[in-house]
Design an enzyme around this catalytic site. Structure first.
Site, PDB file in Angstrom:
ATOM      1  N   ASN A   7       0.861  -1.190   0.000  1.00 55.74           N
ATOM      2  CA  ASN A   7       0.000   0.000   0.000  1.00 55.74           C
ATOM      3  C   ASN A   7       0.895   1.238   0.000  1.00 55.74           C
ATOM      4  O   ASN A   7       1.429   1.620   1.040  1.00 55.74           O
ATOM      5  CB  ASN A   7      -0.897  -0.026   1.249  1.00 55.74           C
ATOM      6  N   TRP A   8       1.022   1.831  -1.185  1.00 56.58           N
ATOM      7  CA  TRP A   8       1.929   2.980  -1.312  1.00 56.58           C
ATOM      8  C   TRP A   8       1.298   4.269  -0.791  1.00 56.58           C
ATOM      9  O   TRP A   8       1.939   5.328  -0.797  1.00 56.58           O
ATOM     10  CB  TRP A   8       2.355   3.151  -2.768  1.00 56.58           C
ATOM     11  N   LYS A   9       0.049   4.214  -0.416  1.00 52.18           N
ATOM     12  CA  LYS A   9      -0.675   5.378   0.118  1.00 52.18           C
ATOM     13  C   LYS A   9      -0.503   6.587  -0.810  1.00 52.18           C
ATOM     14  O   LYS A   9      -0.456   6.413  -2.026  1.00 52.18           O
ATOM     15  CB  LYS A   9      -0.209   5.688   1.543  1.00 52.18           C
ATOM     16  N   HIS A  94      -9.686   1.340   4.947  1.00 56.76           N
ATOM     17  CA  HIS A  94      -8.412   1.542   5.646  1.00 56.76           C
ATOM     18  C   HIS A  94      -8.636   2.508   6.816  1.00 56.76           C
ATOM     19  O   HIS A  94      -9.419   3.456   6.701  1.00 56.76           O
ATOM     20  CB  HIS A  94      -7.374   2.097   4.668  1.00 56.76           C
ATOM     21  N   GLU A  96      -6.990   4.900   7.887  1.00 62.03           N
ATOM     22  CA  GLU A  96      -6.739   6.321   7.595  1.00 62.03           C
ATOM     23  C   GLU A  96      -7.972   6.963   6.963  1.00 62.03           C
ATOM     24  O   GLU A  96      -8.276   8.124   7.215  1.00 62.03           O
ATOM     25  CB  GLU A  96      -5.494   6.452   6.697  1.00 62.03           C
ATOM     26  N   GLU A 166      -5.704  -4.922  10.977  1.00 68.07           N
ATOM     27  CA  GLU A 166      -4.725  -3.855  11.153  1.00 68.07           C
ATOM     28  C   GLU A 166      -5.049  -3.065  12.420  1.00 68.07           C
ATOM     29  O   GLU A 166      -5.860  -2.120  12.363  1.00 68.07           O
ATOM     30  CB  GLU A 166      -4.758  -2.911   9.957  1.00 68.07           C
ATOM     31  N   GLY A 172       1.841   2.495  10.965  1.00 70.67           N
ATOM     32  CA  GLY A 172       2.748   3.626  10.787  1.00 70.67           C
ATOM     33  C   GLY A 172       3.433   4.080  12.058  1.00 70.67           C
ATOM     34  O   GLY A 172       3.994   5.183  12.101  1.00 70.67           O
ATOM     35  N   SER A 212       3.007  -1.860  10.793  1.00 68.35           N
ATOM     36  CA  SER A 212       4.452  -1.774  11.030  1.00 68.35           C
ATOM     37  C   SER A 212       5.201  -3.067  10.691  1.00 68.35           C
ATOM     38  O   SER A 212       6.153  -3.434  11.378  1.00 68.35           O
ATOM     39  CB  SER A 212       4.727  -1.357  12.478  1.00 68.35           C
ATOM     40  N   GLY A 233       2.548  -0.925   4.569  1.00 63.94           N
ATOM     41  CA  GLY A 233       2.471   0.485   4.199  1.00 63.94           C
ATOM     42  C   GLY A 233       3.869   1.066   4.023  1.00 63.94           C
ATOM     43  O   GLY A 233       4.508   0.900   2.973  1.00 63.94           O
TER      44      GLY A 233
HETATM   45  C1  PEP Z   1      -1.080   0.255   6.166  1.00 65.66           C
HETATM   46  O1  PEP Z   1      -0.940   1.174   5.397  1.00 65.66           O
HETATM   47  O2  PEP Z   1      -2.124  -0.383   6.168  1.00 65.66           O
HETATM   48  C2  PEP Z   1      -0.004  -0.082   7.094  1.00 65.66           C
HETATM   49  C3  PEP Z   1      -0.094  -1.222   7.734  1.00 65.66           C
HETATM   50  O3  PEP Z   1       1.009   0.809   7.231  1.00 65.66           O
HETATM   51  P1  PEP Z   1       2.413   0.525   7.972  1.00 65.66           P
HETATM   52  O4  PEP Z   1       2.960  -0.737   7.369  1.00 65.66           O
HETATM   53  O5  PEP Z   1       3.227   1.714   7.686  1.00 65.66           O
HETATM   54  O6  PEP Z   1       2.123   0.341   9.421  1.00 65.66           O
END
Ligand code: PEP
Length: 258
Positions: A7-9, A94, A96, A166, A172, A212, A233
């Site tokens: 997931n490049w966001k 998600h 976010e 998640e 993050g 993470s 992410g």
């Molecule tokens: C995500 O974007 O769903 C995510 C898990 O981010 P990260 O790996 O940075 O925690």
């Protein structure tokens, strides 16, 4: 099989996405047993990344979808539009989006329904906040999110569903859930899916962990049978980190064939 979602966001533009897609595919080179890899760039980079992914074993995913086929929904994108761009998977709900864009369980449900009806594989994200984990209500919260997300959903024989557990406090933050924290939640999600979608639906559903995940901790998650894969992410835009995650999955898959 193990699945890795990148997931490049909103972290890369079109040019960076093209370079990152090339680098991402190189991580698979020379490996005999490879995970299912789904690359989710920002919308604006989908058509360029498609050209690179088209000649590879990787699939293309989007980071969001709207629930109507077309109409007066300024700024939104439908499943049919995504399919035209070669998209096969879509991230829905998600944390976010739930946090910053007020996405509700009802919206997650409509998007999941629409994605499935259009032949896309939804990657439905669920997870509790830190206060909820501390209060001991994590399963209750995740259970409620899942029940609402899958309300009225039935999987056809050709459908697939991915659920990403998640925990919001792990996304993050550099503070992943421990294996002993996330495994019971995976087992809980699996049993709830069995209840909600029946045995056939459950057999077409895979449960991933996200929060993470990095090159150092990926193996510990991926080696667990309960864990069908990871949603990544921050580490998915750092190619050295991502390479280690992909290779951890390859090692797990190779060990399974011995
Ligand atoms: C995500 O974007 O769903 C995510 C898990 O981010 P990260 O790996 O940075 O925690």
């Amino acid at each position: 099989m193990k699945t890795i979602i990148a997931n490049w966001k909103m972290n890369v533009g079109v040019r960076e996405s093209v370079a990152l897609a090339r680098g991402t595919l190189l991580t698979l080179r020379g490996r005999k047993h490879i995970p299912e890899l789904v690359i989710c760039p920002p919308f604006v980079a989908l058509s360029e990344v498609r050209k690179i992914v088209a000649r590879s074993a990787a699939a293309l995913g989007a980071q969001n979808v709207f629930w109507a086929e077309s109409g007066s929904y300024t700024g939104e994108v439908s499943a049919r539009m995504l399919e035209e761009l070669g998209v096969t998977h879509v991230i829905i709900g998600h944390s976010e989006r739930r946090q910053f864009l007020s996405e509700t369980d009802e919206m997650v449900n409509k998007k999941t329904y629409h994605a499935l009806a259009s032949g896309l594989t939804p990657i439905v994200c669920v997870g509790e906040g830190r206060a909820e984990r501390r209060a001991g209500t994590a399963q209750e919260v995740v259970g409620e999110q899942l029940k609402r997300a899958l309300s009225g959903v039935r999987l056809r024989a050709s459908d697939h569903l991915l659920i990403a557990y998640e925990p919001v406090w792990a996304i993050g933050t550099g503070e992943p859930a421990s294996v002993s924290e996330m495994l019971p939640m995976h087992a809980f999600i699996r049993s709830l899916v069995q209840e909600l979608l029946g045995p056939h639906g459950a057999s077409q559903t895979r449960v991933l962990y996200g929060g993470s995940v990095n090159g150092e901790n990926a193996y510990a998650f991926l080696r667990e049978e309960e864990v069908d894969g990871v949603l990544v992410g921050s580490a998915s835009v750092k190619i050295n980190q991502f390479k280690d995650i992909v290779h951890a999955a390859c090692e797990v898959l190779e060990a399974q064939t011995l």
